[in-house]
Motif scaffolding. Structure first.
Motif, PDB file in Angstrom:
ATOM      1  N   ASP A  56       0.869  -1.176   0.000  1.00  0.00           N
ATOM      2  CA  ASP A  56       0.000   0.000   0.000  1.00  0.00           C
ATOM      3  C   ASP A  56       0.905   1.225   0.000  1.00  0.00           C
ATOM      4  N   SER A  57       0.864   1.997  -1.066  1.00  0.00           N
ATOM      5  CA  SER A  57       1.779   3.127  -1.221  1.00  0.00           C
ATOM      6  C   SER A  57       1.330   4.389  -0.506  1.00  0.00           C
ATOM      7  N   HIS A  58       0.179   4.344   0.195  1.00  0.00           N
ATOM      8  CA  HIS A  58      -0.329   5.602   0.747  1.00  0.00           C
ATOM      9  C   HIS A  58      -1.268   5.367   1.918  1.00  0.00           C
ATOM     10  N   GLN A  59      -0.726   5.474   3.136  1.00  0.00           N
ATOM     11  CA  GLN A  59      -1.571   5.434   4.328  1.00  0.00           C
ATOM     12  C   GLN A  59      -1.045   6.444   5.337  1.00  0.00           C
ATOM     13  N   HIS A  60      -1.896   6.797   6.293  1.00  0.00           N
ATOM     14  CA  HIS A  60      -1.567   7.812   7.287  1.00  0.00           C
ATOM     15  C   HIS A  60      -1.741   7.268   8.699  1.00  0.00           C
ATOM     16  N   LEU A  61      -1.151   7.972   9.642  1.00  0.00           N
ATOM     17  CA  LEU A  61      -1.458   7.852  11.061  1.00  0.00           C
ATOM     18  C   LEU A  61      -1.656   9.275  11.570  1.00  0.00           C
ATOM     19  N   TRP A  62      -2.518   9.430  12.596  1.00  0.00           N
ATOM     20  CA  TRP A  62      -2.671  10.756  13.190  1.00  0.00           C
ATOM     21  C   TRP A  62      -3.344  10.640  14.540  1.00  0.00           C
ATOM     22  N   THR A  63      -3.395  11.767  15.235  1.00  0.00           N
ATOM     23  CA  THR A  63      -4.130  11.855  16.494  1.00  0.00           C
ATOM     24  C   THR A  63      -5.278  12.835  16.317  1.00  0.00           C
ATOM     25  N   ALA A  64      -6.262  12.728  17.178  1.00  0.00           N
ATOM     26  CA  ALA A  64      -7.509  13.481  17.016  1.00  0.00           C
ATOM     27  C   ALA A  64      -7.318  14.991  17.094  1.00  0.00           C
ATOM     28  N   ASP A  65      -6.164  15.441  17.598  1.00  0.00           N
ATOM     29  CA  ASP A  65      -5.957  16.879  17.764  1.00  0.00           C
ATOM     30  C   ASP A  65      -5.336  17.549  16.540  1.00  0.00           C
ATOM     31  N   TYR A  66      -5.161  16.840  15.433  1.00  0.00           N
ATOM     32  CA  TYR A  66      -4.676  17.487  14.211  1.00  0.00           C
ATOM     33  C   TYR A  66      -5.657  18.590  13.822  1.00  0.00           C
ATOM     34  N   GLY A  67      -5.132  19.770  13.516  1.00  0.00           N
ATOM     35  CA  GLY A  67      -5.981  20.936  13.296  1.00  0.00           C
ATOM     36  C   GLY A  67      -7.016  20.780  12.202  1.00  0.00           C
ATOM     37  N   TRP A  68      -6.637  20.160  11.090  1.00  0.00           N
ATOM     38  CA  TRP A  68      -7.562  20.074   9.958  1.00  0.00           C
ATOM     39  C   TRP A  68      -8.748  19.167  10.251  1.00  0.00           C
ATOM     40  N   LEU A  69      -8.631  18.320  11.284  1.00  0.00           N
ATOM     41  CA  LEU A  69      -9.734  17.431  11.639  1.00  0.00           C
ATOM     42  C   LEU A  69     -10.868  18.153  12.365  1.00  0.00           C
ATOM     43  N   ALA A  70     -10.675  19.436  12.683  1.00  0.00           N
ATOM     44  CA  ALA A  70     -11.730  20.195  13.358  1.00  0.00           C
ATOM     45  C   ALA A  70     -12.935  20.450  12.462  1.00  0.00           C
ATOM     46  N   ASP A  71     -12.773  20.301  11.159  1.00  0.00           N
ATOM     47  CA  ASP A  71     -13.879  20.473  10.220  1.00  0.00           C
ATOM     48  C   ASP A  71     -15.013  19.513  10.606  1.00  0.00           C
ATOM     49  N   PRO A  72     -16.241  20.028  10.825  1.00  0.00           N
ATOM     50  CA  PRO A  72     -17.353  19.142  11.225  1.00  0.00           C
ATOM     51  C   PRO A  72     -17.593  17.987  10.261  1.00  0.00           C
ATOM     52  N   ALA A  73     -17.265  18.197   8.989  1.00  0.00           N
ATOM     53  CA  ALA A  73     -17.480  17.141   8.003  1.00  0.00           C
ATOM     54  C   ALA A  73     -16.548  15.957   8.213  1.00  0.00           C
ATOM     55  N   LEU A  74     -15.533  16.143   9.041  1.00  0.00           N
ATOM     56  CA  LEU A  74     -14.544  15.092   9.256  1.00  0.00           C
ATOM     57  C   LEU A  74     -14.706  14.389  10.603  1.00  0.00           C
ATOM     58  N   ALA A  75     -15.832  14.618  11.258  1.00  0.00           N
ATOM     59  CA  ALA A  75     -16.052  14.043  12.592  1.00  0.00           C
ATOM     60  C   ALA A  75     -15.874  12.529  12.601  1.00  0.00           C
ATOM     61  N   ARG A  76     -16.214  11.882  11.512  1.00  0.00           N
ATOM     62  CA  ARG A  76     -16.146  10.415  11.450  1.00  0.00           C
ATOM     63  C   ARG A  76     -14.721   9.891  11.610  1.00  0.00           C
TER      64      ARG A  76
END
Length: 278
Positions: free
Chosen positions: A4-24
């Motif tokens: 798989d050439s493209h996957q991510h890891l992150w934590t819930a406090d990443y700024g761009w995740l504040a968008d309500p559309a990304l709540a999931r």
């Protein structure tokens, strides 16, 4: 072997995740989440890609994580293409834990409103610095920025470029979106130093009602224009969870391609990123 050439890891406090559309997808995604999904989708190795934090510390953390995670074969880190100390930044990452797993650099070009952003001299200088370091220039761009990608690839023929998500075609626009994308991506595909990822398509389609047939003409167009030897499978997990599970993404691509061609599902990624996989 499936890569798989493209996957991510992150934590819930990443700024761009504040968008309500990304709540999931606003939660922590760690290595154990990744492993569970890899087992379900029958994927062996991955390339971990920067996740929009826009900090050198994220790259440092990802390299250390990769060093302790057999499944992660390489890391595409973040760095600013306009950083005057870019060469020193890259050398610092390579000198740290997991530094040997740094395979590419990605800046968030898609976030700049200028379609010709990559034409700026300071951007070209950054791309050249990354290439001189032996790393891949990973590009996440909007479809309108594709002409600038073609020009950059032509200007730096000895550099390796990877186009994420096929350049983010407007799949929801149907035939009009397909025609626009084909006309703009064809000059990119004509550059032999550009490899493209079959990734991120389910979220460029209607995330609540996409079908395999929505994706099919874009995948077929990519195969026609780039050829299998310059295409790579990418899940774009966990972003894909806005529209589909990891396994559904893999299964959709396998259905369209009639199987798992070795180039698309392994060898192109291995050669492009110079992955050391036993």
């Amino acid at each position: 072997m499936i890569v798989d050439s493209h996957q991510h890891l992150w934590t819930a406090d990443y700024g761009w995740l504040a968008d309500p559309a990304l709540a999931r997808i606003r939660r922590d995604y760690g290595v154990e989440d990744l492993r569970r999904n890899l087992r379900a989708a029958r994927v062996d190795r991955t390339v971990l890609v920067e996740a929009g934090r826009g900090e050198a510390a994220e790259t440092t953390e990802f390299l250390a994580t990769a060093a302790d995670t057999e499944e992660i074969a390489g890391v595409v880190g973040w760095a600013s293409l306009t950083d005057p100390a870019l060469a020193e930044t890259l050398a610092g990452h390579r000198a740290g834990p997991g530094g040997h797993l740094l395979v590419g650099i990605r800046d968030q070009v898609q976030g700049h409103p200028d379609d010709d952003y990559l034409d700026r001299p300071e951007l070209r200088a950054g791309l050249r610095t990354i290439a001189d370091a032996g790393l891949v220039n990973e590009l996440v761009v909007r479809v309108g920025q594709l002409p600038a990608v073609a020009r950059a690839a032509a200007d730096l023929p000895d550099a390796r470029f990877v186009l994420d998500h096929l350049g983010k075609p407007r799949i929801t626009a149907g035939a009009a979106g397909l025609d626009q994308w084909r006309s703009l991506v064809a000059p990119v595909a004509a550059r032999p130093n550009v490899v493209a990822k079959l990734s991120g398509l389910v979220t460029e389609a209607d995330p609540t009602g996409w079908t395999v047939d929505d994706l099919r003409p874009f995948v077929a167009g990519a195969v026609e224009l780039f050829g299998p030897d310059r295409l790579m499978f990418g899940s774009d997990w966990p972003v894909c969870e806005l529209a589909a599970t990891y396994t559904q993404v893999r299964d959709a691509l396998e259905q369209i391609l009639g199987g798992t061609p070795d180039a698309i599902f392994a060898t192109t990624a291995i050669s492009t990123y110079k992955l050391e996989i036993e």
